[in-house]
Scaffold this motif. Structure first.
Motif, PDB file in Angstrom:
ATOM      1  N   PRO A 244       0.836  -1.210   0.000  1.00 49.38           N
ATOM      2  CA  PRO A 244       0.000   0.000   0.000  1.00 49.38           C
ATOM      3  C   PRO A 244       0.863   1.250   0.000  1.00 49.38           C
ATOM      4  O   PRO A 244       1.940   1.286   0.602  1.00 49.38           O
ATOM      5  N   VAL A 245       0.398   2.256  -0.710  1.00 51.95           N
ATOM      6  CA  VAL A 245       1.122   3.522  -0.770  1.00 51.95           C
ATOM      7  C   VAL A 245       0.704   4.374   0.422  1.00 51.95           C
ATOM      8  O   VAL A 245      -0.463   4.752   0.543  1.00 51.95           O
ATOM      9  N   GLU A 246       1.658   4.630   1.328  1.00 55.60           N
ATOM     10  CA  GLU A 246       1.381   5.421   2.519  1.00 55.60           C
ATOM     11  C   GLU A 246       1.838   6.861   2.318  1.00 55.60           C
ATOM     12  O   GLU A 246       2.911   7.117   1.778  1.00 55.60           O
ATOM     13  N   SER A 247       1.034   7.787   2.788  1.00 55.80           N
ATOM     14  CA  SER A 247       1.463   9.177   2.785  1.00 55.80           C
ATOM     15  C   SER A 247       2.530   9.374   3.852  1.00 55.80           C
ATOM     16  O   SER A 247       2.716   8.526   4.736  1.00 55.80           O
ATOM     17  N   SER A 248       3.239  10.485   3.771  1.00 56.55           N
ATOM     18  CA  SER A 248       4.277  10.767   4.770  1.00 56.55           C
ATOM     19  C   SER A 248       3.677  10.843   6.166  1.00 56.55           C
ATOM     20  O   SER A 248       4.257  10.332   7.135  1.00 56.55           O
ATOM     21  N   HIS A 249       2.503  11.463   6.304  1.00 56.18           N
ATOM     22  CA  HIS A 249       1.855  11.565   7.616  1.00 56.18           C
ATOM     23  C   HIS A 249       1.487  10.194   8.158  1.00 56.18           C
ATOM     24  O   HIS A 249       1.692   9.910   9.347  1.00 56.18           O
ATOM     25  N   ALA A 250       0.929   9.339   7.290  1.00 52.71           N
ATOM     26  CA  ALA A 250       0.529   8.001   7.734  1.00 52.71           C
ATOM     27  C   ALA A 250       1.742   7.166   8.129  1.00 52.71           C
ATOM     28  O   ALA A 250       1.712   6.432   9.122  1.00 52.71           O
ATOM     29  N   LEU A 251       2.828   7.283   7.367  1.00 45.00           N
ATOM     30  CA  LEU A 251       4.037   6.530   7.677  1.00 45.00           C
ATOM     31  C   LEU A 251       4.646   6.989   8.991  1.00 45.00           C
ATOM     32  O   LEU A 251       5.058   6.166   9.819  1.00 45.00           O
ATOM     33  N   LEU A 252       4.703   8.291   9.221  1.00 46.25           N
ATOM     34  CA  LEU A 252       5.227   8.799  10.487  1.00 46.25           C
ATOM     35  C   LEU A 252       4.353   8.377  11.664  1.00 46.25           C
ATOM     36  O   LEU A 252       4.863   8.058  12.743  1.00 46.25           O
ATOM     37  N   ARG A 253       3.037   8.362  11.452  1.00 47.81           N
ATOM     38  CA  ARG A 253       2.137   7.929  12.521  1.00 47.81           C
ATOM     39  C   ARG A 253       2.377   6.467  12.874  1.00 47.81           C
ATOM     40  O   ARG A 253       2.391   6.081  14.055  1.00 47.81           O
ATOM     41  N   ARG A 254       2.602   5.636  11.870  1.00 49.47           N
ATOM     42  CA  ARG A 254       2.861   4.218  12.135  1.00 49.47           C
ATOM     43  C   ARG A 254       4.197   4.002  12.821  1.00 49.47           C
ATOM     44  O   ARG A 254       4.329   3.141  13.697  1.00 49.47           O
TER      45      ARG A 254
END
Length: 287
Positions: A244-254
């Motif tokens: 899945p393609v994660e946005s920068s915000h979503a990746l940092l949250r994870r």
């Protein structure tokens, strides 16, 4: 931060030392990363009206602020390539006698090193090491191939010195932590004059266009998809799920558990872009 040291001493260093263009670009990028010099965008909280300006990253491969997300995306792609077979971690090192030659000719020596390592492994595959005594560090990873990928990611996407290793910067000297592998991996603190600190840092700036990560054999870029697909067919394994393609915000949250979309002032509202493009302002040393 490394940027603070470069801002304080970089201009004087470049006047006294001869740098190649890629070193100049690295220093300039580190200095301006996430500052008004690169522009950015404005966000406003939909609950309390707080305003936040987020400045753009430089994306230079030598900047300590710009490699974490790149590393995580690289790891996800490489983990999708793994096959259900045993893996070994093999390390080739360059003799210290060649250090000066490598520093003066980094592109040539590094390319030769990649080729020598690939040829060695191909030769090993042909004769099984039964006829020749090989001096190579190789071991099966205790935690499996995923552990090796995580280890490699820390090396391939890190810069010469991360900001969390810096202790302080006073009176023209820089103090930073380092690990002494010859002394039971003890963490120690080294003090260097800022001039020497920058000299050592710039030794790690790789030539322009140089590929730090290269793939051979089954993972060669031109044939990777077909070769891995054939291997999975022979092993009776299904193809991997799409990444899945994660946005920068979503990746940092994870990765960190911090949601940048939540307002840092009230903690209740969400930040929304209200100004798409904040114009860049000239940096003090720009020309």
């Amino acid at each position: 931060e490394l940027a603070d040291i470069v801002r304080a001493h970089g201009e004087a260093y470049t006047r006294q030392h001869r740098l190649v263009p890629v070193q100049h670009r690295a220093l300039r990028a580190i200095t301006t990363c996430r500052t008004a010099a690169l522009g950015g965008h404005q966000e406003t909280c939909d609950h309390c009206g707080a305003v936040r300006v987020s400045y753009n990253s430089c994306r230079n491969r030598h900047c300590p602020k710009c490699q974490t997300l790149t590393k995580e995306r690289w790891l996800a792609a490489r983990q999708a390539d793994l096959l259900p077979i045993p893996y070994f971690h093999v390390v080739f090192t360059l003799p210290h006698d060649l250090n000066a030659l490598a520093q003066g000719n980094p592109r040539v020596i590094s390319a030769l090193r990649f080729r020598a390592a690939a040829d060695t492994l191909l030769a090993f595959g042909r004769d099984g090491l039964r006829a020749v005594d090989w001096i190579v560090y190789a071991k099966r990873p205790f935690g499996g191939p995923a552990q090796v990928l995580e280890y490699l990611g820390r090396y391939t996407h890190r810069v010469a010195l991360s900001n969390d290793r810096l202790v302080d910067h006073t009176d023209g000297r820089v103090r930073f932590r380092w690990r002494d592998y010859a002394d039971h991996d003890r963490v120690k603190v080294m003090t260097l004059e800022a001039d020497e600190f920058l000299r050592r840092f710039l030794l790690h700036v790789v030539p322009r266009g140089f590929m730090r990560i290269r793939h051979f054999g089954l993972l060669a870029n031109r044939t990777r998809r077909a070769a891995l697909g054939r291997c999975r067919d022979l092993l009776g394994q299904p193809p991997p799920d799409a990444i899945p393609v994660e946005s920068s915000h979503a990746l940092l949250r994870r990765l960190t558990g911090v949601d940048l979309a939540v307002c840092p002032v009230c903690g209740e509202g969400l930040m929304h872009r209200t100004v798409i493009d904040v114009a860049a302002t000239p940096s003090p040393d720009s020309s």
